[in-house]
Design a protein around this motif. Sequence first.
Motif, PDB file in Angstrom:
ATOM      1  N   THR A 271       0.881  -1.178   0.000  1.00 26.16           N
ATOM      2  CA  THR A 271       0.000   0.000   0.000  1.00 26.16           C
ATOM      3  C   THR A 271       0.920   1.231   0.000  1.00 26.16           C
ATOM      4  O   THR A 271       1.088   1.889   1.026  1.00 26.16           O
ATOM      5  CB  THR A 271      -0.906  -0.008   1.252  1.00 26.16           C
ATOM      6  N   PRO A 272       1.554   1.527  -1.132  1.00 25.36           N
ATOM      7  CA  PRO A 272       2.650   2.509  -1.127  1.00 25.36           C
ATOM      8  C   PRO A 272       2.220   3.949  -0.869  1.00 25.36           C
ATOM      9  O   PRO A 272       3.007   4.729  -0.355  1.00 25.36           O
ATOM     10  CB  PRO A 272       3.276   2.375  -2.514  1.00 25.36           C
ATOM     11  N   SER A 273       0.998   4.338  -1.252  1.00 18.92           N
ATOM     12  CA  SER A 273       0.692   5.764  -1.074  1.00 18.92           C
ATOM     13  C   SER A 273       0.239   6.073   0.349  1.00 18.92           C
ATOM     14  O   SER A 273       0.382   7.214   0.802  1.00 18.92           O
ATOM     15  CB  SER A 273      -0.350   6.233  -2.080  1.00 18.92           C
ATOM     16  N   PHE A 274      -0.276   5.100   1.069  1.00 23.07           N
ATOM     17  CA  PHE A 274      -0.649   5.300   2.471  1.00 23.07           C
ATOM     18  C   PHE A 274      -0.552   3.934   3.114  1.00 23.07           C
ATOM     19  O   PHE A 274      -1.480   3.131   3.024  1.00 23.07           O
ATOM     20  CB  PHE A 274      -2.076   5.854   2.576  1.00 23.07           C
ATOM     21  N   GLN A 275       0.603   3.647   3.720  1.00 25.34           N
ATOM     22  CA  GLN A 275       0.807   2.285   4.214  1.00 25.34           C
ATOM     23  C   GLN A 275      -0.285   1.951   5.219  1.00 25.34           C
ATOM     24  O   GLN A 275      -0.538   2.719   6.157  1.00 25.34           O
ATOM     25  CB  GLN A 275       2.209   2.168   4.852  1.00 25.34           C
ATOM     26  N   CYS A 276      -0.931   0.820   4.984  1.00 22.03           N
ATOM     27  CA  CYS A 276      -2.010   0.379   5.877  1.00 22.03           C
ATOM     28  C   CYS A 276      -1.403  -0.479   6.971  1.00 22.03           C
ATOM     29  O   CYS A 276      -0.834  -1.523   6.670  1.00 22.03           O
ATOM     30  CB  CYS A 276      -3.050  -0.411   5.100  1.00 22.03           C
ATOM     31  N   PRO A 277      -1.436  -0.058   8.245  1.00 19.41           N
ATOM     32  CA  PRO A 277      -2.181   1.061   8.821  1.00 19.41           C
ATOM     33  C   PRO A 277      -1.302   2.239   9.254  1.00 19.41           C
ATOM     34  O   PRO A 277      -1.827   3.208   9.807  1.00 19.41           O
ATOM     35  CB  PRO A 277      -2.772   0.420  10.070  1.00 19.41           C
ATOM     36  N   LEU A 278       0.024   2.200   9.039  1.00 15.35           N
ATOM     37  CA  LEU A 278       0.863   3.225   9.678  1.00 15.35           C
ATOM     38  C   LEU A 278       0.819   4.568   8.952  1.00 15.35           C
ATOM     39  O   LEU A 278       1.173   5.599   9.519  1.00 15.35           O
ATOM     40  CB  LEU A 278       2.316   2.727   9.801  1.00 15.35           C
ATOM     41  N   GLY A 279       0.387   4.564   7.693  1.00 17.32           N
ATOM     42  CA  GLY A 279       0.178   5.833   6.995  1.00 17.32           C
ATOM     43  C   GLY A 279       1.402   6.400   6.284  1.00 17.32           C
ATOM     44  O   GLY A 279       1.342   7.493   5.743  1.00 17.32           O
ATOM     45  N   TYR A 280       2.518   5.679   6.269  1.00 17.53           N
ATOM     46  CA  TYR A 280       3.703   6.211   5.601  1.00 17.53           C
ATOM     47  C   TYR A 280       3.558   6.130   4.083  1.00 17.53           C
ATOM     48  O   TYR A 280       2.910   5.217   3.564  1.00 17.53           O
ATOM     49  CB  TYR A 280       4.960   5.428   6.002  1.00 17.53           C
ATOM     50  N   THR A 281       4.226   7.067   3.411  1.00 11.46           N
ATOM     51  CA  THR A 281       4.262   7.030   1.947  1.00 11.46           C
ATOM     52  C   THR A 281       5.587   6.399   1.540  1.00 11.46           C
ATOM     53  O   THR A 281       6.646   6.815   2.018  1.00 11.46           O
ATOM     54  CB  THR A 281       4.174   8.458   1.374  1.00 11.46           C
ATOM     55  N   MET A 282       5.532   5.423   0.673  1.00  8.01           N
ATOM     56  CA  MET A 282       6.764   4.732   0.276  1.00  8.01           C
ATOM     57  C   MET A 282       7.671   5.687  -0.504  1.00  8.01           C
ATOM     58  O   MET A 282       7.211   6.376  -1.429  1.00  8.01           O
ATOM     59  CB  MET A 282       6.421   3.504  -0.566  1.00  8.01           C
ATOM     60  N   THR A 283       8.941   5.713  -0.143  1.00 10.87           N
ATOM     61  CA  THR A 283       9.865   6.617  -0.838  1.00 10.87           C
ATOM     62  C   THR A 283      10.154   6.093  -2.254  1.00 10.87           C
ATOM     63  O   THR A 283       9.971   4.904  -2.535  1.00 10.87           O
ATOM     64  CB  THR A 283      11.207   6.704  -0.084  1.00 10.87           C
ATOM     65  N   LEU A 284      10.647   7.006  -3.071  1.00 10.61           N
ATOM     66  CA  LEU A 284      10.946   6.632  -4.456  1.00 10.61           C
ATOM     67  C   LEU A 284      12.002   5.528  -4.494  1.00 10.61           C
ATOM     68  O   LEU A 284      11.914   4.580  -5.280  1.00 10.61           O
ATOM     69  CB  LEU A 284      11.421   7.878  -5.212  1.00 10.61           C
ATOM     70  N   GLU A 285      12.994   5.666  -3.590  1.00 11.32           N
ATOM     71  CA  GLU A 285      14.066   4.677  -3.567  1.00 11.32           C
ATOM     72  C   GLU A 285      13.509   3.272  -3.288  1.00 11.32           C
ATOM     73  O   GLU A 285      13.849   2.296  -3.962  1.00 11.32           O
ATOM     74  CB  GLU A 285      15.039   5.085  -2.467  1.00 11.32           C
ATOM     75  N   ARG A 286      12.626   3.196  -2.314  1.00  7.28           N
ATOM     76  CA  ARG A 286      12.025   1.898  -1.987  1.00  7.28           C
ATOM     77  C   ARG A 286      11.153   1.377  -3.142  1.00  7.28           C
ATOM     78  O   ARG A 286      11.044   0.187  -3.358  1.00  7.28           O
ATOM     79  CB  ARG A 286      11.152   2.021  -0.728  1.00  7.28           C
ATOM     80  N   ARG A 287      10.532   2.289  -3.866  1.00  8.28           N
ATOM     81  CA  ARG A 287       9.708   1.851  -5.004  1.00  8.28           C
ATOM     82  C   ARG A 287      10.588   1.180  -6.053  1.00  8.28           C
ATOM     83  O   ARG A 287      10.241   0.137  -6.594  1.00  8.28           O
ATOM     84  CB  ARG A 287       8.953   3.043  -5.621  1.00  8.28           C
ATOM     85  N   HIS A 312      -3.696  16.046   2.414  1.00  5.86           N
ATOM     86  CA  HIS A 312      -3.978  17.449   2.662  1.00  5.86           C
ATOM     87  C   HIS A 312      -2.746  18.273   2.316  1.00  5.86           C
ATOM     88  O   HIS A 312      -1.667  18.003   2.802  1.00  5.86           O
ATOM     89  CB  HIS A 312      -4.338  17.650   4.129  1.00  5.86           C
ATOM     90  N   GLY A 313      -2.922  19.228   1.453  1.00  5.50           N
ATOM     91  CA  GLY A 313      -1.794  20.125   1.167  1.00  5.50           C
ATOM     92  C   GLY A 313      -0.993  19.701  -0.052  1.00  5.50           C
ATOM     93  O   GLY A 313      -0.573  20.528  -0.827  1.00  5.50           O
ATOM     94  N   THR A 314      -0.812  18.402  -0.266  1.00  8.44           N
ATOM     95  CA  THR A 314      -0.021  17.987  -1.429  1.00  8.44           C
ATOM     96  C   THR A 314      -0.915  17.158  -2.347  1.00  8.44           C
ATOM     97  O   THR A 314      -1.910  16.600  -1.905  1.00  8.44           O
ATOM     98  CB  THR A 314       1.143  17.068  -1.009  1.00  8.44           C
ATOM     99  N   SER A 315      -0.518  17.062  -3.612  1.00  9.22           N
ATOM    100  CA  SER A 315      -1.342  16.225  -4.490  1.00  9.22           C
ATOM    101  C   SER A 315      -0.869  14.772  -4.345  1.00  9.22           C
ATOM    102  O   SER A 315       0.238  14.508  -3.872  1.00  9.22           O
ATOM    103  CB  SER A 315      -1.257  16.698  -5.929  1.00  9.22           C
ATOM    104  N   PRO A 316      -1.726  13.802  -4.743  1.00 11.12           N
ATOM    105  CA  PRO A 316      -1.351  12.400  -4.575  1.00 11.12           C
ATOM    106  C   PRO A 316      -0.035  12.067  -5.253  1.00 11.12           C
ATOM    107  O   PRO A 316       0.295  12.634  -6.299  1.00 11.12           O
ATOM    108  CB  PRO A 316      -2.494  11.658  -5.269  1.00 11.12           C
ATOM    109  N   VAL A 317       0.739  11.181  -4.626  1.00 11.96           N
ATOM    110  CA  VAL A 317       1.986  10.753  -5.269  1.00 11.96           C
ATOM    111  C   VAL A 317       1.647   9.857  -6.459  1.00 11.96           C
ATOM    112  O   VAL A 317       0.643   9.140  -6.434  1.00 11.96           O
ATOM    113  CB  VAL A 317       2.873   9.926  -4.305  1.00 11.96           C
ATOM    114  N   ALA A 318       2.517   9.897  -7.454  1.00 15.96           N
ATOM    115  CA  ALA A 318       2.263   9.062  -8.636  1.00 15.96           C
ATOM    116  C   ALA A 318       2.334   7.591  -8.224  1.00 15.96           C
ATOM    117  O   ALA A 318       3.055   7.219  -7.297  1.00 15.96           O
ATOM    118  CB  ALA A 318       3.296   9.369  -9.696  1.00 15.96           C
ATOM    119  N   SER A 319       1.582   6.772  -8.928  1.00 10.77           N
ATOM    120  CA  SER A 319       1.497   5.353  -8.554  1.00 10.77           C
ATOM    121  C   SER A 319       2.800   4.611  -8.858  1.00 10.77           C
ATOM    122  O   SER A 319       3.593   5.034  -9.707  1.00 10.77           O
ATOM    123  CB  SER A 319       0.377   4.704  -9.341  1.00 10.77           C
TER     124      SER A 319
END
Length: 502
Positions: A271-287, A312-319
């Motif tokens: 769940t890279p854009s909002f890790q379920c359940p911790l909410g972290y966004t996966m970094t580009l390097e990890r992708r 909130h504040g930023t647009s969604p990260v690319a998939s």
Amino acid sequence: MPKKSLEVLLDVSVDRASEVPLHRQVYLGIRRLVLTGRLRPGSRLPSTRHLASDLHLSRATVLDAFEHLIFEGYLEGKVGSGTRVSSHIPRDVHTLTSATQQSPIPTVRRKPRIARRALAHSFRQRLAATPARPFRPGLPDIASLPLDLWSRLTAKHWRRAADQLYEHADSLGYLPLRKAICDYVSRSRAVRSDPDQVIITTGAQQALYLCAKTLLDPGESVWMEDPGYPRARVAFKSAQLTVIPIPVDSEGLNSAASPEKRSAPQMIYVTPSFQCPLGYTMTLERRFDLLRVAARNNAWILEDDYFSEFRHGTSPVASLQSLDRNERVLYIGNFSKNVVPFLRIGFLIAPKSIVHTLKMGRTSVSRQPPGIDQAALAEFIADGHLERHIRVTLQIYRERYEALVNAIRQYGAGVLEVSENGGIGMYLVAWLPSGVDDRLAARIASAAGVDTVPLSNFALHKLRRTGLVLGYSAYETRMIRVAAQRLCNALLRMRSATSQIK
Ligand SMILES: Cc1ncc(COP(=O)(O)O)c(C=O)c1O
């Protein structure tokens, strides 16, 4: 006259005040006597005239009941010239049928036979279905749904349904919806696809199940985030896959953590854009790491992008899918969060090479998704209503997020802590002091009228720090403040009770 059966038949009671017609009552009464074995096969029944007079009914009423019993095979013969209980009724009838409540013979109760693999479906769900109380996670704000618009759209498509029969019959899903989804995810998430790669599913859950069942064989390995989405784990287990937990940190799934301890994956669920359940966004390097692992192992990646829009504040990260050059990533989306969970529409965007396989898998469980809601949703998206609705709810969720964070900071000192994550999503994790059992904390919260989900429910390994998952999106700010105060007070009481015990 068959005296014995007449005595038995006098047990047929009729209730004149009942709404059930009299002939039906006589029919049901005699049928029960046959099924309970009190009227044996071959035994002769009294004449309809006789029975009618004993039951104080008209003969026509009894005749009607007899004719129906003959038609259904309970009685045989001819009304008027001798009627018997059918000789085809088995002698052990009372052990076979459910009409035996009045039988003195006890029913044999055996454990129902179920497949061993069905046990894999078991899911630890402690929160009752209704009513939702703060902070049950996963629910959107229902009050802001444009219900009038939705009713107009569904009514319009019901009227047009006959003309759209052909489009509704496609087992990939309704074509205009697949087109609208492609445009939408391309705009919002940089997903590259065309409508022939989109499979409409019954929520994200069916997409997970389909991938697990059709892409891997039993015993093959799927890596998943730990902690991670429990319903994904259930889908994988039910396909008899081996689930391998991979640790998560603030950069997302860490594929490099303790590699010696695990086997290579055939599938990776993230769940890279909002890790379920911790909410972290996966970094580009990890992708990039993940794409490399998938390429090396010829593995599939399931990218579950479950509420990327709510940032909130930023647009969604690319998939992640938009970075994939090797056709390894399957993108899973849903309308459970940005519209409503009971719509039960999700989708899967798959590499072209496997669309047909997935389509066949889908056809074996359900031929195609329900039509009208797909048509209404297609128009809802294509005309810009979805994005408008997301903008409205995003603002509401931001306020609710702030209300919850502020309330926890005000009332929860020493028992609950929230780390700032920019308020992405619809829920947050509130951390408990170290050593506190989060399942116990959730039970105590529930007794105080507050729903929470313990973080441990998401984890396969013991967590270093426990916490409570708190959903805020579905509750007004006033309710949030009251519930947060209640929750913190309950945890403070729990803390003083346990420190007294020590
Ligand atoms: C990680 C994750 N993926 C997907 C979903 C949506 O699932 P569905 O579309 O089956 O409701 C949820 C809902 O809670 C979720 O938490």
